[in-house]
Write a protein that holds these residues in place. Structure first.
Motif, short mmCIF file in Angstrom:
data_model
loop_
_atom_site.label_atom_id
_atom_site.label_comp_id
_atom_site.label_asym_id
_atom_site.label_seq_id
_atom_site.Cartn_x
_atom_site.Cartn_y
_atom_site.Cartn_z
N ILE A 113 -7.21 -17.56 20.35
CA ILE A 113 -5.88 -17.94 21.17
C ILE A 113 -5.16 -19.22 20.70
CG2 ILE A 113 -5.25 -18.39 23.56
CD1 ILE A 113 -7.56 -17.09 24.54
N GLY A 114 -5.72 -20.10 20.33
CA GLY A 114 -5.15 -21.36 19.90
C GLY A 114 -4.46 -21.10 18.56
N TYR A 119 0.12 -20.41 15.01
CA TYR A 119 0.92 -19.56 13.94
C TYR A 119 2.25 -19.32 14.62
CZ TYR A 119 1.52 -15.68 11.00
OH TYR A 119 2.11 -14.74 10.17
N ILE A 120 2.65 -19.14 15.74
CA ILE A 120 3.80 -18.73 16.19
C ILE A 120 4.85 -19.99 16.15
CG2 ILE A 120 5.09 -18.29 18.15
CD1 ILE A 120 2.79 -16.54 18.99
N LYS A 124 6.49 -18.95 12.88
CA LYS A 124 7.64 -18.13 13.49
C LYS A 124 8.78 -19.08 13.91
CE LYS A 124 5.88 -14.12 13.25
NZ LYS A 124 6.08 -12.99 12.27
N LYS A 125 8.47 -20.41 13.71
CA LYS A 125 9.45 -21.66 13.99
C LYS A 125 9.86 -21.46 15.60
CE LYS A 125 9.27 -22.75 9.63
NZ LYS A 125 8.57 -23.71 9.38
N ASP A 126 8.83 -21.01 16.50
CA ASP A 126 9.07 -20.91 17.72
C ASP A 126 8.48 -21.98 18.63
OD1 ASP A 126 9.37 -20.56 20.48
OD2 ASP A 126 8.77 -18.43 20.43
N MET A 291 -5.48 -31.16 15.21
CA MET A 291 -6.39 -30.16 15.56
C MET A 291 -5.60 -28.68 15.95
SD MET A 291 -8.36 -30.76 19.23
CE MET A 291 -9.07 -32.53 18.60
N GLY A 292 -4.33 -29.15 16.55
CA GLY A 292 -3.57 -28.14 17.18
C GLY A 292 -4.09 -27.23 18.21
#
Length: 396
Positions: A113-114, A119-120, A124-126, A291-292
């Motif tokens: 999920i993380g 990734y987005i 995806k630059k969102d 860590m994001g």
């Protein structure tokens, strides 16, 4: 895996030294050391790979000192924690243990999920990342898995002692801190429900706890080393609980619940501790990697799952006090802003906030404290809360 290999060598060939793998203390120590080594040795190559892929953190200008200097620092460092945690667990833990299986599922589930969120944001630059609805659905899904497993699985039991020995039985009993007769049976919540729906209250509680703690850990991950260090302290506390709850002698002496087969959870906690500390090698100020959400959502969900397994979920507000304070600070800030906006208008609300900024660590940054000092002091508070949590075993 090594547990099964050396157990076979011990029984079949009486292999010298193989019997040591029977001891949880040895396997837990080995798991901690290995997780630290994996993070220390392979952390740098993973960071380089993230830099090559241009997986850099985009920073919103919040007016915090030193904030813009962090722009471009690699994120998704949660994969360092994942590797450092999962490899020792797979090598040293018993993989037929229901609690270990559940913890592995929780780890992988929320890591994915993380990762989707990161990734987005990165590719995806969102900046919003994964929609909040999908995050909640994922966390609720994990809560359902954990809750239903702990409720229905025949291997999830507690041990009760009597004049004729002991009996292992399925039970929804949990520990209430600070009370003399400190056991609470969740069955009282479902006494008015049909038998077919008796699982609903307990599963709902599991869903709420996992969602709340996972999001709280995510909110806490705002400055270098804060989430990882706090999680390490909580992980060590849970390791103590797991060891005591799985040991007949200590459980009887302390008059606490004995949970059969929960001793294996110590190995997972040990690997978790090593992974968090190993990650701090690169995440302490100034951080070489973040860590994001790949890491922060996983840390919270694993801590919540561990607490539920060990029947210590009612101790989460104390044990995870830093997470709680960070979460409440956001709730209070938003609620107060909306209240003032409704009563006195938008401009007044902007100029008269409850905190200078939320979450709480940003409030102290705005007050001029260096983030390294904030993190250290938060760790000190977390250690005090951990000690109090352990002391509650005798305060009953």
């Amino acid at each position: 895996m090594l547990y099964y290999l050396f157990s076979y060598l011990d029984h079949a060939f009486d292999f010298p030294g193989a019997g040591v793998f029977r001891y949880i203390s040895f396997r837990a120590s080995a798991a901690t050391i290995l997780s630290l080594l994996i993070a220390a040795i392979y952390g740098k190559p993973i960071i380089r790979k993230l830099q090559m892929l241009q997986v850099g953190e985009s920073i919103r200008d919040l007016g915090l000192t030193g904030q813009l200097e962090k722009k471009g620092t690699p994120t998704m460092g949660g994969f360092i924690i994942l590797a450092s945690l999962m490899i020792p667990v797979l090598l040293f833990a018993r993989l037929d243990n229901v609690y270990i299986i559940l913890l592995i599922v929780a780890t992988l589930w929320t890591t994915m999920i993380g990762f989707a969120d990161d990734y987005i944001k990165v590719f995806k630059k969102d900046k919003e990342g994964l929609k909040g609805t999908f995050k909640i659905i994922g966390q609720v899904g994990l809560g359902l898995i954990v809750g239903l497993t702990l409720y229905f699985n025949n291997n999830v039991k507690i041990r009760e002692f009597g004049t004729n020995g002991f009996i292992d039985k399925q039970s929804l009993t949990t520990t209430v801190p600070f009370l003399k007769n400190n056991l609470l049976d969740y069955d009282i919540l479902s006494s008015y429900l049909p038998a077919s729906l008796a699982w609903l209250p307990y599963v709902f509680i599991c869903v709420f706890i996992i969602t709340a703690v996972s999001n709280a850990a995510n909110i806490t991950d705002g400055i270098d080393g804060l989430a990882a260090g706090t999680s390490a302290i909580i992980g060590l506390t849970l390791a103590v609980f797991a060891y005591l709850s799985g040991n007949k002698v200590f459980a009887e002496y302390l008059n606490i619940m004995l949970i059969p087969n929960s001793g294996e959870v110590v190995i997972f906690c040990a690997a978790f501790l090593g992974a968090c500390i190993g990650f701090l090698w690169y995440n302490s100020y100034p951080a070489s990697v973040f860590m994001g959400d790949t890491g922060s959502l996983m840390l919270g969900s694993v801590i919540a799952t561990l607490a539920l397994i060990l029947r210590k979920e009612l101790m989460i507000p104390l044990m995870c006090g830093i997470f709680l304070a960070e979460n409440i600070s956001v709730i209070l800030q938003v609620s107060y802003f909306k209240y003032q906006k409704r009563r006195r208008g938008l401009e007044y609300a902007k100029q008269n906030r409850l905190l200078l900024m939320s979450p709480l660590h940003h409030h102290f940054q705005k007050k001029g404290y260096h983030e390294a000092k904030i993190v250290t002091r938060f760790w000190i508070v977390a250690i005090v809360l951990a000690v109090i949590s352990i002391v509650t075993l005798k305060l009953q």
